[in-house]
Structures are given as C-alpha cells and as structure tokens.
Design an enzyme around this catalytic site. Structure first.
Site, PDB file in Angstrom:
ATOM      1  CE  LYS A  77      -3.793  -2.263   2.479  1.00  0.00           C
ATOM      2  NZ  LYS A  77      -4.406  -2.552   3.792  1.00  0.00           N
ATOM      3  CD  GLN A  93      -3.484  -4.286   6.939  1.00  0.00           C
ATOM      4  OE1 GLN A  93      -3.313  -3.317   6.200  1.00  0.00           O
ATOM      5  NE2 GLN A  93      -4.244  -5.316   6.601  1.00  0.00           N
ATOM      6  CG  ASP A 153      -9.423   0.227   5.758  1.00  0.00           C
ATOM      7  OD1 ASP A 153      -9.147  -0.031   4.572  1.00  0.00           O
ATOM      8  OD2 ASP A 153      -8.786  -0.224   6.737  1.00  0.00           O
TER       9      ASP A 153
END
Ligand code: NAD
Length: 296
Positions: A55, A99, A122
């Site tokens: 990412k 994460q 997200d």
C-alpha cells in the site's frame, strides 16, 4: 463450453492507479496540495507487513505523501488510540487506516470507532457503514469497491440480476451486499450458518465469495455463464517451505462453467489497494471542496 473470461484485476488496477496519479498531480498544480495517507500496523503478522508495504509503495508511486507507523505487538490499546487521535489532527494526512487484524489485547471496534469518519480511508467506521446502508455519500470499503469495478467489466447494467454474496463480514461481505443493492441487484447473503450453500450459490448471476476457506466454492455451485468474484486469499502449505495462494473458489473447475471469473492472485487483491488510494484522494478532494477528478 469455452472457458470463462478472466477479469484481470491487475490490469484494471494499473489503469485506475494511473488515473489517480494524474489526479494527484493535477491537485498539486491547482491547489498546491499533496494527498496524505497513513497506515498504522501493530505487531508482526507477516501478511499484514506485506499488505502495508504494498500500500505504501503504490501510494508513493501515485504521488501521495505516504507514512507507515509500525508499532510493536505489545503496544497498549491506549497508545494505539493516541496514534489514531494524532492522525485525526494531522493536516498532512487526508486518510488513514489501522491494519487488521490487531493483536488480541486491542479491541478492533474501539480503534475503528476512534477514526475520524472524514479520514476513514477503509470506510469501516459506523458512520460510513450507516451512510452506505442508507444510500448516502459514504466512504465505501476498498475491497467491495474493487469487486464492483470487476463486476462492471462483465455487466454494464446490474439491474435485476441475482447476486449471492457468501460471507457477512463488516469489511467485505456486508458492504458488498449494500453496493449490489445500490446497483438494483436482488441480493442473497449466505454465511457459515446457511443451509445448502451449493443450491443458494447456483441461483446467482453474480457470485461473490468472501469466506476465507480454500476452494470452498466448487464448479458445480456455479450457474452456467455466471460472473464469479473470488475475494478469498488463502495460503496452502505445500510442504518443504513452499506455499501456494488460492482463493475461496476452485478456479480450475469454476472457469469451465462461469461466464467471467477473477483469478487469485491478480483479481480482487490489486483492486483493493487501488480503491484505497481512490478513497483517500476522494477524502482529500472533499476536504478541499473540489469534485474528485477520477472515475468512481
Ligand atoms: P471474515 O473471517 O471476517 O468473514 C468470513 C465470512 O465467511 C463470515 O461472515 C462467515 O460467516 C463466512 N463463512 C465462514 N465459513 C463459512 C463456510 N464454511 N460457509 C459459508 N460461509 C462461511 O473474513 P473477511 O475479512 O470477510 O475475508 C474473507 C476472505 O477474503 C479471506 O480469505 C480474506 O483473506 C480475504 N480478503 C481479501 C481481500 C482482498 O483484497 N483480496 C481483502 C479482504 C479480505
């Protein structure tokens, strides 16, 4: 019957990223702003380290200011929440994520709830989940967004199609259901307690598997000509230190029956990262009050 069309996520993601990179450069010229993205990673999970590295690298390649915050596995929950609060305040960061999965002593819901919904790259915060469910402007989780973009390669109009989503997680299954509803599909959600999954799956014009069980979906679960989207990432241990990545769909069987299918790897995975960058760019544009200059 000929084999299914392969829905190439790698190439679609590359196209999306080049549009994002052009938009980022344009934003720099017009507003002197560099979109900023941050990734917080707690602990040593090897797969998570690979995801975060990918990412960050791709964000940098698209012209973002990208920051990793790596915290040891024994970091107290309060310190993770402090890190989230600092990112909420940081004007250089327009979107960030923590994460998952987190170490067991940290409550994921406490961390997700602490993220400012306006920086929730997200789209996991309940405000964004609620907006999505209500059909309002929301940050949509990246993996479902990627699934929809891949489905669109096979269908220009999804209206009235029957979609079956196997899996009901907050991050993949449920938002995929909401997105497909928004596209006017007739949606069925199946999960670990569903009875007779093969029969349910065979009703699908669009079958999305987001389960985490290697090759659960067999070829004879697929309606002939259906579009199959395989979200699963499962590593099979082949012995001798070798592993193989497989999805939730038995690809070699399903490719003989489906009309279109995503491979693993090279399907949903690359789209997830590209859509995360798209979300962050959109959050930056929203903050500046300009419309997002890339296809959503
Ligand atoms: P999860 O564990 O949170 O949810 C799995 C869901 O599958 C649950 O809702 C459960 O009810 C259902 N399920 C479990 N066993 C089942 C069974 N035998 N039959 C029917 N349903 C069953 O997982 P998740 O986060 O939604 O991820 C699912 C898969 O997708 C995993 O393999 C994960 O690694 C992968 N994933 C891939 C990407 C990507 O970018 N490609 C992104 C996120 C997740």
């Amino acid at each position: 019957m000929t084999d299914a069309r392969i829905l190439d996520g790698k190439s679609l993601a590359a196209t999306l990223r080049s549009g994002i990179a052009a938009a980022v450069a344009g934003l720099g010229r017009s507003h002197g702003v560099v979109p900023g993205i941050a990734m917080v990673l707690v602990g040593d999970d090897p797969a998570s380290h690979i995801y975060v590295r990918n990412k960050t690298r791709q964000a940098g390649e698209c012209g973002f200011f990208a920051r990793d915050i790596l915290l040891p596995a024994n970091t107290p929950e309060s310190q993770v929440l402090d890190t989230v609060a600092a990112l909420n305040r940081d004007p250089a960061i327009h979107g960030f994520l923590v994460q998952m999965p987190l170490p067991r002593h940290i409550r994921p819901e406490a961390v997700i709830d602490a993220v400012d919904p306006a920086k929730d790259a997200d789209g996991f915060h309940f405000v964004n989940a609620g907006y999505l469910a209500m059909g309002r402007d929301a940050v949509i989780p990246a993996t479902p967004l990627g699934c929809l973009a891949l489905i669109r390669l096979a269908h220009t109009d999804l209206t009235g199609l029957s979609a079956v989503v196997i899996g009901r997680s907050n991050s993949v299954g449920k938002p995929t259901v909401q997105l497909l509803l928004r596209e006017n599909c007739t949606v069925t959600v199946a999960h670990s307690k569903s009875r007779d999954l093969p029969t349910i799956a065979r009703t699908a014009d669009i079958l999305v598997a987001a389960v985490g069980r290697p090759e659960l979906v067999r070829g004879d679960w697929v309606k002939p000509g259906a579009t199959v989207i395989d979200v699963g990432i499962n590593r099979l241990d082949l012995g001798g230190g070798k592993t193989k990545m497989v999805g939730d769909v038995a690809f070699a069987e399903a490719v003989k029956v489906a009309g279109a299918i995503t491979p693993v790897p090279g399907g949903v995975g690359p789209m997830t990262i590209a859509c995360l960058l798209q979300n962050t760019l959109a959050l930056c544009c929203r903050k500046l009050g300009v419309s997002i200059p890339v296809p959503a």
